[in-house]
Design a protein around this motif. Structure first.
Motif, PDB file in Angstrom:
ATOM      1  N   HIS A  24     -13.144  28.758 -27.647  1.00 18.85           N
ATOM      2  CA  HIS A  24     -13.616  29.456 -28.854  1.00 18.85           C
ATOM      3  C   HIS A  24     -15.132  29.372 -28.951  1.00 18.85           C
ATOM      4  O   HIS A  24     -15.788  28.678 -28.189  1.00 18.85           O
ATOM      5  N   THR A  25     -15.661  30.033 -29.962  1.00 17.61           N
ATOM      6  CA  THR A  25     -17.073  29.798 -30.291  1.00 17.61           C
ATOM      7  C   THR A  25     -17.191  28.364 -30.827  1.00 17.61           C
ATOM      8  O   THR A  25     -16.200  27.779 -31.274  1.00 17.61           O
ATOM      9  N   SER A  26     -18.387  27.796 -30.803  1.00 20.83           N
ATOM     10  CA  SER A  26     -18.543  26.418 -31.295  1.00 20.83           C
ATOM     11  C   SER A  26     -18.217  26.333 -32.789  1.00 20.83           C
ATOM     12  O   SER A  26     -17.678  25.323 -33.254  1.00 20.83           O
ATOM     13  N   GLU A  27     -18.487  27.406 -33.505  1.00 17.86           N
ATOM     14  CA  GLU A  27     -18.165  27.416 -34.945  1.00 17.86           C
ATOM     15  C   GLU A  27     -16.652  27.303 -35.153  1.00 17.86           C
ATOM     16  O   GLU A  27     -16.168  26.476 -35.919  1.00 17.86           O
ATOM     17  N   ARG A  28     -15.916  28.147 -34.450  1.00 14.29           N
ATOM     18  CA  ARG A  28     -14.442  28.154 -34.567  1.00 14.29           C
ATOM     19  C   ARG A  28     -13.870  26.845 -34.042  1.00 14.29           C
ATOM     20  O   ARG A  28     -12.953  26.254 -34.645  1.00 14.29           O
TER      21      ARG A  28
ATOM     22  N   GLU B  16     -24.516  23.910 -25.775  1.00 12.70           N
ATOM     23  CA  GLU B  16     -23.769  23.990 -27.042  1.00 12.70           C
ATOM     24  C   GLU B  16     -22.734  22.867 -27.112  1.00 12.70           C
ATOM     25  O   GLU B  16     -22.069  22.556 -26.098  1.00 12.70           O
TER      26      GLU B  16
END
Ligand code: 6PG
Length: 240
Positions: free
Chosen positions: A105-109, A174
Motif C-alpha cells: 500500500h501507500t505508506s499512509e494506508r 519511505e
C-alpha cells in the motif's frame, strides 16, 4: 523508572535474549489465557538477540501466545534486504504471530491499517485509550533516532495517530513508524544498544532532558518503565 544494564560485549546478545524470555515468561504465566504483545526493534543490532531468543526459549515457551509487531518498517517488499519483517521472520521462525506491515500500500494506508491492527489486537489501557504493548524493543541510531522517528521530524509531535508515515532524512526511504504516544504507552520499553559506534550518541541521549532533540531521549523520558540494555562498547565502560 529507567535503568541501565551493561553487559560484556561478548555476552550482550545472549543476556538480552535471556532478559526478554524471562520477562515474557512471567507475563505468560501471570495470564494463562492472554496473548502477550511485543513490539520489535528494526535495524541490524537486534538480529543476534532475536536469534538467541529463538534458540534459548525453553520448550514450554508459549510462542503461540506471543504476538509480535514491528515498531517501524521500511516501505519495501517483505523479502527485501531492508525489510524489518524479513529480518524478524528469519531470526524468529518459531513465532507464528509476526504481523507485517502491508508495504504494497501507500505508506499512509499501511500506517492506518497497522494502527487498526494494533487497536484490534493489543490490550487498550483504560483512560488513554491507547494500546499498551507488554514489551517494546527499540534501537537507537547514531543521530539519536528510534523506530523511524528522526530528529527534527514533524512526526515527533504527533499526538493522535499511533502509526504514521516517515521518511529517512538521508536516503529518502519511505517508512512507517510507531509514534511517541504508542511507544510511551508500552508497559516496558527496552532499548537494545551495542557497539562502540553507539557510545557517543548513547552518552548524549542518556544525558538529555525532556525536550531533547533526540527522539530516543523523548521516547525514554515519557515512558513509564525503561531499561537500557547496552554492551560495554556502547557504554564506553573500562572494559571496552
Ligand atoms: C530501523 C530501526 C531503527 C534502528 C536504528 C539502529 O528500522 O532502522 O527501527 O530505529 O533501531 O536505526 O539501527 P542499527 O541497529 O542497524 O544500528
Amino acid at each position: 523508572m529507567s535503568r541501565i544494564v551493561v553487559c560484556p560485549s561478548e555476552d550482550w546478545a545472549l543476556r538480552a535474549a535471556t532478559y526478554i524470555i524471562e520477562f515474557l515468561q512471567k507475563k505468560l504465566h501471570a495470564g494463562p489465557q492472554d496473548h502477550v504483545t511485543v513490539g520489535l526493534a528494526g535495524g541490524s543490532t537486534p538480529a543476534a538477540v532475536y536469534r538467541h531468543w529463538n534458540l534459548q526459549a525453553p520448550p514450554n515457551f508459549a510462542w503461540s501466545r506471543v504476538s509480535l509487531y514491528l515498531s517501524d518498517e521500511r516501505m519495501v517488499p517483505l523479502d527485501h534486504r531492508d525489510s524489518n519483517f524479513r529480518l524478524a521472520r528469519e531470526c524468529l521462525p518459531k513465532a507464528p504471530h509476526l504481523y507485517p506491515v502491508n508495504t504494497t500500500h501507500t505508506s499512509e494506508r499501511a500506517a492506518e491499517d497497522y494502527e487498526e491492527l494494533l487497536r484490534d489486537t493489543v490490550r487498550v489501557e483504560s483512560g488513554s485509550g491507547i494500546p499498551s504493548l507488554d514489551l517494546l524493543l527499540l534501537g537507537v541510531g547514531t543521530d539519536g533516532h528510534t523506530a523511524s522517528l528522526f530528529p527534527g521530524s514533524s512526526v515527533l509531535e504527533e499526538r493522535q495517530a499511533l502509526v504514521v508515515p516517515s521518511t529517512h532524512p538521508e536516503s529518502g526511504q519511505e517508512r512507517v513508524t510507531f509514534t511517541l504516544p504508542l511507544i510511551q504507552a508500552a508497559s516496558r520499553v527496552v532499548f537494545l544498544v551495542s557497539g562502540e559506534a553507539k557510545s557517543t550518541i548513547l552518552a548524549r541521549v542518556l544525558a538529555e532532558g525532556g525536550q531533547s532533540m533526540f527522539p530516543a531521549s523523548r521516547a525514554a523520558l515519557g515512558s513509564r518503565d525503561v531499561v537500557w540494555f547496552v554492551d560495554e562498547e556502547a557504554r564506553g565502560a573500562p572494559g571496552a
